[in-house]
Design an enzyme around this catalytic site. Structure first.
Site, mmCIF file in Angstrom:
data_model
loop_
_atom_site.group_PDB
_atom_site.id
_atom_site.type_symbol
_atom_site.label_atom_id
_atom_site.label_comp_id
_atom_site.label_asym_id
_atom_site.label_seq_id
_atom_site.Cartn_x
_atom_site.Cartn_y
_atom_site.Cartn_z
ATOM 1 N N SER A 127 0.825 -1.210 0.000
ATOM 2 C CA SER A 127 0.000 0.000 0.000
ATOM 3 C C SER A 127 0.860 1.262 0.000
ATOM 4 C CB SER A 127 -0.937 0.006 1.210
ATOM 5 O OG SER A 127 -0.194 -0.126 2.407
ATOM 6 N N CYS A 128 2.140 1.110 0.297
ATOM 7 C CA CYS A 128 3.067 2.243 0.223
ATOM 8 C C CYS A 128 3.163 2.752 -1.212
ATOM 9 C CB CYS A 128 4.474 1.818 0.652
ATOM 10 S SG CYS A 128 4.655 1.519 2.415
ATOM 11 N N VAL A 129 3.619 4.007 -1.359
ATOM 12 C CA VAL A 129 3.848 4.547 -2.694
ATOM 13 C C VAL A 129 5.306 4.978 -2.817
ATOM 14 C CG1 VAL A 129 3.222 6.359 -4.350
ATOM 15 C CG2 VAL A 129 1.451 5.291 -2.961
ATOM 16 N N GLY A 140 0.715 1.721 -3.913
ATOM 17 C CA GLY A 140 -0.676 2.003 -3.546
ATOM 18 C C GLY A 140 -1.612 0.823 -3.749
#
Lengths: 157, 204
Positions: free
Chosen positions: A28-30, A93
């Site tokens: 989910s990190c960008v 994401g």
């Protein structure tokens, strides 16, 4: 081939031609990849969360989209880049567990896009969302961004 | 307020004890499923950063199975089981006679079986917690992801990242005569619930 500089979670790094910056396993990190093609300065920021003001723990501003990108820009300028030459490519994401509704990954992408708009950095390409992890790297020689996933062919944006 | 980042030794011991009881229950449950005698070693509990957890599990890009369950009721939070390739392979071979060569080859039934394992093991820990605290804790239906461990860990990191940097990890080893099953479990009560747990066990 230059050096390979690794960026951990909630961290950011700057590199110059001919080095590469890589960040492993974004869920989910960008990963925000910025590039100044005139001065060949690249930067990569790996953010975990969208907004610093929603958080109780803000000792590390590199954790949040709305505080990290500005720091990256500043460091790239210090390294010889120019803010007006910067362009962006983003990846990550994802929604790893298939939740319904707006996920933390979606919020991260929205916050990153708003922040890029605020800093007047054009977004050239993105590879975001869906349900799989990505490893992202930017090559400071040409600003190309490579995205690898376990069950997909790697692609360059 | 109690936080994972500033646990003291006594508070760690409370969770070690919950881990011990939970692992004992889990071994009993596994021995029913595997129809074999299952022994355990004392589980190892650590409070560590997400990057370190990735490294313990073979580096951020290593492919694992992540099984996520939420706790609701009087305690809220989540549990995440991480199973490495060898363990997954072995479990599926025993349970379904599936010869898994690659993770991508896990069938739908295989995924369901792994979620059920997650369910049963979670029940073992939550049972331990619930009976020690005398509180009602329910578990939701499990969710599963087969992907890079670093990417899977983004989810709990993001949910708990608003309060701190660290998470609580229990590493456990189960043994049958022929094989060993290694499981990594993240137990993540929300901070309010963490406070409730530590208070009711006299650790605050």
């Amino acid at each position: 081939m230059g050096n390979k500089i690794v960026v951990g979670i909630s961290d950011l790094k700057v590199a110059k031609d001919p080095d590469t910056i890589i960040s492993y396993a974004l869920g989910s990190c960008v990963g925000i990849c910025l590039y100044d093609k005139v001065n060949k300065v690249a930067g990569l920021s790996h953010i975990l969360l969208p907004y610093s003001d929603a958080s109780k723990e803000i000792s590390n501003p590199m954790k949040f989209a709305d505080t990290a990108i500005e720091i990256l820009v500043r460091q790239m300028v210090q390294a010889g880049g120019k803010q007006t030459f910067l362009t962006a490519k983003i990846a990550g994401g994802a929604n790893m567990f298939g939740w319904e509704g707006e996920t933390v990954g979606d919020k991260n992408v929205t916050s990153v896009c708003n922040e890029l708009k605020r800093l007047r950095i054009p977004l050239l390409a993105s590879d975001v969302g869906l349900n799989y992890g990505r490893t992202v790297s930017i090559d400071a020689t040409d600003g190309s961004v490579t995205i690898k996933a376990l069950t997909k062919d790697s692609k360059v944006i | 307020m109690a936080n994972y980042d500033n646990f003291n030794e006594f508070q760690l011991d409370v969770f070690r004890e919950i881990g011990n009881i939970g692992s004992g229950n889990a071994a009993t449950a596994l021995s029913y499923i595997l129809k074999d005698k299952v022994n355990i070693t004392v589980p190892v509990l650590e409070v560590i950063g997400v990057n370190e957890i990735s490294n313990i599990l073979g580096g951020p890009e290593n492919q694992v199975v992540g099984i996520l369950l939420s706790m609701t009721g009087q305690i809220n939070g989540m549990l995440l089981f991480l199973l490495e390739k060898e363990t997954t392979h072995m479990l599926l071979n025993i349970l379904l006679n599936e010869d898994m060569q690659k993770f991508e080859d896990i069938s739908e039934i295989g995924l369901s079986a792994l979620m059920e394992i997650g369910n049963i093991l979670s029940g073992s820990y939550i049972g331990a917690l619930s009976s020690l605290l005398n509180l009602e804790i329910r578990l939701t239906i499990p969710k599963i992801s087969v992907d890079m461990v670093g990417a899977i860990l983004n989810y709990p990191a993001a949910i708990f990242g608003e309060m701190g940097e660290k998470l609580m990890l229990i590493e456990e080893n189960f043994f049958t005569d022929e094989s060993s099953i290694k499981s990594h479990l993240l137990i993540m009560p929300e901070l309010e619930s963490l406070e409730v747990i530590l208070k009711s066990l006299g650790a605050i």
